[in-house]
Design a protein around this motif. Structure first.
Motif, PDB file in Angstrom:
ATOM      1  N   GLY A  78     -22.588  71.894  23.997  1.00  0.00           N
ATOM      2  CA  GLY A  78     -24.038  72.118  23.808  1.00  0.00           C
ATOM      3  C   GLY A  78     -24.726  72.902  24.872  1.00  0.00           C
ATOM      4  N   SER A  79     -24.028  72.845  26.438  1.00  0.00           N
ATOM      5  CA  SER A  79     -24.683  73.703  27.298  1.00  0.00           C
ATOM      6  C   SER A  79     -24.267  75.119  27.157  1.00  0.00           C
ATOM      7  CB  SER A  79     -23.886  73.100  28.764  1.00  0.00           C
ATOM      8  OG  SER A  79     -24.510  71.740  28.804  1.00  0.00           O
ATOM      9  N   LEU A  80     -22.974  75.141  26.688  1.00  0.00           N
ATOM     10  CA  LEU A  80     -22.372  76.556  26.412  1.00  0.00           C
ATOM     11  C   LEU A  80     -23.175  77.202  25.312  1.00  0.00           C
ATOM     12  CD1 LEU A  80     -20.158  78.761  27.044  1.00  0.00           C
ATOM     13  CD2 LEU A  80     -18.738  77.532  25.196  1.00  0.00           C
ATOM     14  N   LEU A  81     -23.176  76.521  24.109  1.00  0.00           N
ATOM     15  CA  LEU A  81     -23.936  77.084  23.080  1.00  0.00           C
ATOM     16  C   LEU A  81     -25.622  77.232  23.470  1.00  0.00           C
ATOM     17  CD1 LEU A  81     -21.600  76.060  21.599  1.00  0.00           C
ATOM     18  CD2 LEU A  81     -23.159  75.844  19.422  1.00  0.00           C
ATOM     19  N   GLY A  82     -26.153  76.554  24.443  1.00  0.00           N
ATOM     20  CA  GLY A  82     -27.643  76.861  24.855  1.00  0.00           C
ATOM     21  C   GLY A  82     -27.498  78.234  25.462  1.00  0.00           C
ATOM     22  N   ILE A  83     -26.713  78.200  26.581  1.00  0.00           N
ATOM     23  CA  ILE A  83     -26.711  79.555  27.360  1.00  0.00           C
ATOM     24  C   ILE A  83     -26.493  80.724  26.762  1.00  0.00           C
ATOM     25  CG2 ILE A  83     -25.188  80.711  29.045  1.00  0.00           C
ATOM     26  CD1 ILE A  83     -24.405  78.016  30.339  1.00  0.00           C
ATOM     27  N   VAL A  84     -25.664  80.798  25.612  1.00  0.00           N
ATOM     28  CA  VAL A  84     -25.440  82.049  24.751  1.00  0.00           C
ATOM     29  C   VAL A  84     -26.670  82.207  23.885  1.00  0.00           C
ATOM     30  CG1 VAL A  84     -23.917  82.593  22.893  1.00  0.00           C
ATOM     31  CG2 VAL A  84     -22.930  81.827  24.875  1.00  0.00           C
ATOM     32  N   ASP A  85     -27.251  80.972  23.470  1.00  0.00           N
ATOM     33  CA  ASP A  85     -28.250  81.181  22.225  1.00  0.00           C
ATOM     34  C   ASP A  85     -29.510  81.843  23.197  1.00  0.00           C
ATOM     35  OD1 ASP A  85     -31.059  79.636  21.623  1.00  0.00           O
ATOM     36  OD2 ASP A  85     -29.785  80.141  19.710  1.00  0.00           O
ATOM     37  N   ARG A  86     -29.883  81.298  24.389  1.00  0.00           N
ATOM     38  CA  ARG A  86     -30.921  81.801  25.143  1.00  0.00           C
ATOM     39  C   ARG A  86     -30.759  83.447  25.667  1.00  0.00           C
ATOM     40  NH1 ARG A  86     -30.569  76.508  26.726  1.00  0.00           N
ATOM     41  NH2 ARG A  86     -29.321  77.164  28.802  1.00  0.00           N
ATOM     42  N   PHE A  87     -29.475  83.636  25.834  1.00  0.00           N
ATOM     43  CA  PHE A  87     -29.008  85.147  26.343  1.00  0.00           C
ATOM     44  C   PHE A  87     -29.312  85.952  24.974  1.00  0.00           C
ATOM     45  CE2 PHE A  87     -25.766  88.467  26.556  1.00  0.00           C
ATOM     46  CZ  PHE A  87     -26.364  89.027  27.774  1.00  0.00           C
ATOM     47  N   TRP A  88     -28.764  85.729  23.891  1.00  0.00           N
ATOM     48  CA  TRP A  88     -28.844  86.601  22.847  1.00  0.00           C
ATOM     49  C   TRP A  88     -30.234  86.676  22.344  1.00  0.00           C
ATOM     50  CZ3 TRP A  88     -24.137  84.130  19.553  1.00  0.00           C
ATOM     51  CH2 TRP A  88     -22.794  84.715  20.049  1.00  0.00           C
ATOM     52  N   ARG A  89     -31.067  85.520  22.389  1.00  0.00           N
ATOM     53  CA  ARG A  89     -32.474  85.554  22.216  1.00  0.00           C
ATOM     54  C   ARG A  89     -33.247  86.583  22.955  1.00  0.00           C
ATOM     55  NH1 ARG A  89     -34.237  81.539  18.259  1.00  0.00           N
ATOM     56  NH2 ARG A  89     -32.621  79.938  17.741  1.00  0.00           N
ATOM     57  N   LYS A  90     -33.060  86.328  24.274  1.00  0.00           N
ATOM     58  CA  LYS A  90     -33.654  87.111  25.370  1.00  0.00           C
ATOM     59  C   LYS A  90     -33.372  88.600  24.977  1.00  0.00           C
ATOM     60  CE  LYS A  90     -31.929  87.539  29.548  1.00  0.00           C
ATOM     61  NZ  LYS A  90     -31.151  87.090  30.821  1.00  0.00           N
ATOM     62  N   ASN A  91     -32.293  88.972  24.651  1.00  0.00           N
ATOM     63  CA  ASN A  91     -31.930  90.442  24.431  1.00  0.00           C
ATOM     64  C   ASN A  91     -32.174  90.945  23.023  1.00  0.00           C
ATOM     65  OD1 ASN A  91     -30.469  91.507  26.781  1.00  0.00           O
ATOM     66  ND2 ASN A  91     -29.562  89.220  26.727  1.00  0.00           N
ATOM     67  N   GLY A  92     -32.911  90.095  22.272  1.00  0.00           N
ATOM     68  CA  GLY A  92     -33.235  90.748  21.147  1.00  0.00           C
ATOM     69  C   GLY A  92     -32.336  90.378  19.891  1.00  0.00           C
ATOM     70  N   TYR A  93     -31.601  89.503  20.132  1.00  0.00           N
ATOM     71  CA  TYR A  93     -30.429  89.133  18.952  1.00  0.00           C
ATOM     72  C   TYR A  93     -31.400  88.268  17.759  1.00  0.00           C
ATOM     73  CZ  TYR A  93     -26.512  90.821  21.927  1.00  0.00           C
ATOM     74  OH  TYR A  93     -25.726  91.570  22.534  1.00  0.00           O
ATOM     75  N   ARG A  94     -31.079  88.354  16.869  1.00  0.00           N
ATOM     76  CA  ARG A  94     -31.669  87.584  15.549  1.00  0.00           C
ATOM     77  C   ARG A  94     -30.557  86.457  15.336  1.00  0.00           C
ATOM     78  NH1 ARG A  94     -31.685  87.309   9.810  1.00  0.00           N
ATOM     79  NH2 ARG A  94     -30.262  89.155   9.788  1.00  0.00           N
ATOM     80  N   ILE A  95     -31.065  85.080  15.565  1.00  0.00           N
ATOM     81  CA  ILE A  95     -30.178  84.187  15.560  1.00  0.00           C
ATOM     82  C   ILE A  95     -30.105  83.738  13.745  1.00  0.00           C
ATOM     83  CG2 ILE A  95     -29.627  81.645  15.876  1.00  0.00           C
ATOM     84  CD1 ILE A  95     -29.352  83.654  18.022  1.00  0.00           C
ATOM     85  N   LYS A  96     -28.928  84.110  13.158  1.00  0.00           N
ATOM     86  CA  LYS A  96     -28.900  83.905  11.694  1.00  0.00           C
ATOM     87  C   LYS A  96     -28.474  82.595  11.365  1.00  0.00           C
ATOM     88  CE  LYS A  96     -27.117  87.209   9.486  1.00  0.00           C
ATOM     89  NZ  LYS A  96     -26.276  88.387   9.012  1.00  0.00           N
ATOM     90  N   ALA A  97     -27.841  81.690  11.873  1.00  0.00           N
ATOM     91  CA  ALA A  97     -27.380  80.366  11.618  1.00  0.00           C
ATOM     92  C   ALA A  97     -26.886  79.649  12.846  1.00  0.00           C
ATOM     93  CB  ALA A  97     -26.641  80.286  10.574  1.00  0.00           C
ATOM     94  N   VAL A  98     -27.145  78.340  13.146  1.00  0.00           N
ATOM     95  CA  VAL A  98     -26.563  77.507  13.904  1.00  0.00           C
ATOM     96  C   VAL A  98     -25.914  76.425  13.169  1.00  0.00           C
ATOM     97  CG1 VAL A  98     -26.822  76.229  16.006  1.00  0.00           C
ATOM     98  CG2 VAL A  98     -28.132  78.085  15.593  1.00  0.00           C
ATOM     99  N   ASN A  99     -24.379  76.245  13.429  1.00  0.00           N
ATOM    100  CA  ASN A  99     -23.867  74.899  13.018  1.00  0.00           C
ATOM    101  C   ASN A  99     -23.698  73.846  14.037  1.00  0.00           C
ATOM    102  OD1 ASN A  99     -21.912  73.101  12.253  1.00  0.00           O
ATOM    103  ND2 ASN A  99     -20.208  74.572  11.589  1.00  0.00           N
ATOM    104  N   LYS A 100     -24.457  72.896  13.907  1.00  0.00           N
ATOM    105  CA  LYS A 100     -24.704  71.893  14.849  1.00  0.00           C
ATOM    106  C   LYS A 100     -23.510  70.603  14.843  1.00  0.00           C
ATOM    107  CE  LYS A 100     -29.414  72.654  15.131  1.00  0.00           C
ATOM    108  NZ  LYS A 100     -30.862  71.957  15.352  1.00  0.00           N
ATOM    109  N   ASP A 101     -22.549  71.197  14.161  1.00  0.00           N
ATOM    110  CA  ASP A 101     -21.296  70.048  13.937  1.00  0.00           C
ATOM    111  C   ASP A 101     -20.899  69.722  15.231  1.00  0.00           C
ATOM    112  OD1 ASP A 101     -19.066  68.926  11.959  1.00  0.00           O
ATOM    113  OD2 ASP A 101     -17.915  69.952  13.825  1.00  0.00           O
ATOM    114  N   VAL A 102     -20.747  68.513  15.741  1.00  0.00           N
ATOM    115  CA  VAL A 102     -20.334  67.895  16.912  1.00  0.00           C
ATOM    116  C   VAL A 102     -18.844  68.299  17.416  1.00  0.00           C
ATOM    117  CG1 VAL A 102     -19.915  65.682  18.162  1.00  0.00           C
ATOM    118  CG2 VAL A 102     -21.646  65.847  16.626  1.00  0.00           C
TER     119      VAL A 102
END
Length: 174
Positions: A78-102
């Motif tokens: 979750g920490s890794l995905l959170g870092i990447v998600d925040r970085f991509w959003r900050k850089n204008g990437y559009r999040i298309k989907a998130v798979n929350k499978d454990v």
């Protein structure tokens, strides 16, 4: 074929930019993909060790992959995905989907210039970053030139499971 013609960024009619000049070719797209991968991997602290995955080309697209060789524990995914998600959003990437499978979580995004980007976690906590280009002009594509920050595994396929332990990323406690 029909799907490609209907998809944005795919097909002969989309091979020029607004100025009428030829769009990027596959090598330029591969270079852009490498830049996207370099940026996101630099953002991850503490650093994870990675190696090049395969480069693949289609009729009018190219894909680059980086394989994380650091074991990412279930508690740290979750920490890794959170870092990447925040970085991509900050850089204008559009999040298309998130798979929350454990066990096998993933994030799918798209850059403003049409590159698809994915972070997925697979078996044994191995993370994969992949960038897929939009449709571009056909050309030869050289292997990636960035040096991995660990063994290159040149000529080894498939790459081994993650084999690098990290005091942070591999830790079993949250």
């Amino acid at each position: 074929m029909l799907l490609c013609l209907l998809a944005p960024g795919c097909g002969a009619g989309d091979r020029t930019n607004d100025g009428g000049r030829a769009a990027m070719d596959m090598q330029e797209a591969a270079d852009r993909a490498d830049d996207i991968l370099d940026q996101v991997l630099r953002e991850i602290k503490p650093e994870v060790q990675w190696a090049h995955g395969p480069t693949s080309t289609g009729r009018c697209d190219v894909s680059r992959m980086r394989v994380v060789m650091t074991v990412i524990s279930e508690e740290r995914r979750g920490s890794l995905l959170g870092i990447v998600d925040r970085f991509w959003r900050k850089n204008g990437y559009r999040i298309k989907a998130v798979n929350k499978d454990v066990d096998l979580p993933a994030i799918y995004a798209q850059t403003s210039d049409g590159f698809g980007v994915t972070l997925s976690v697979g078996g044994k906590g191995q993370a994969f970053f992949e960038v897929d280009s939009p449709c571009v002009e056909e050309s030869e594509v050289a292997e990636a030139t960035a040096s991995p920050n660990g063994p290159s595994y040149e000529g080894v396929y498939p790459l081994p499971r993650p084999n690098v332990r990290s005091d942070f990323w591999s830790l079993g406690a949250p």
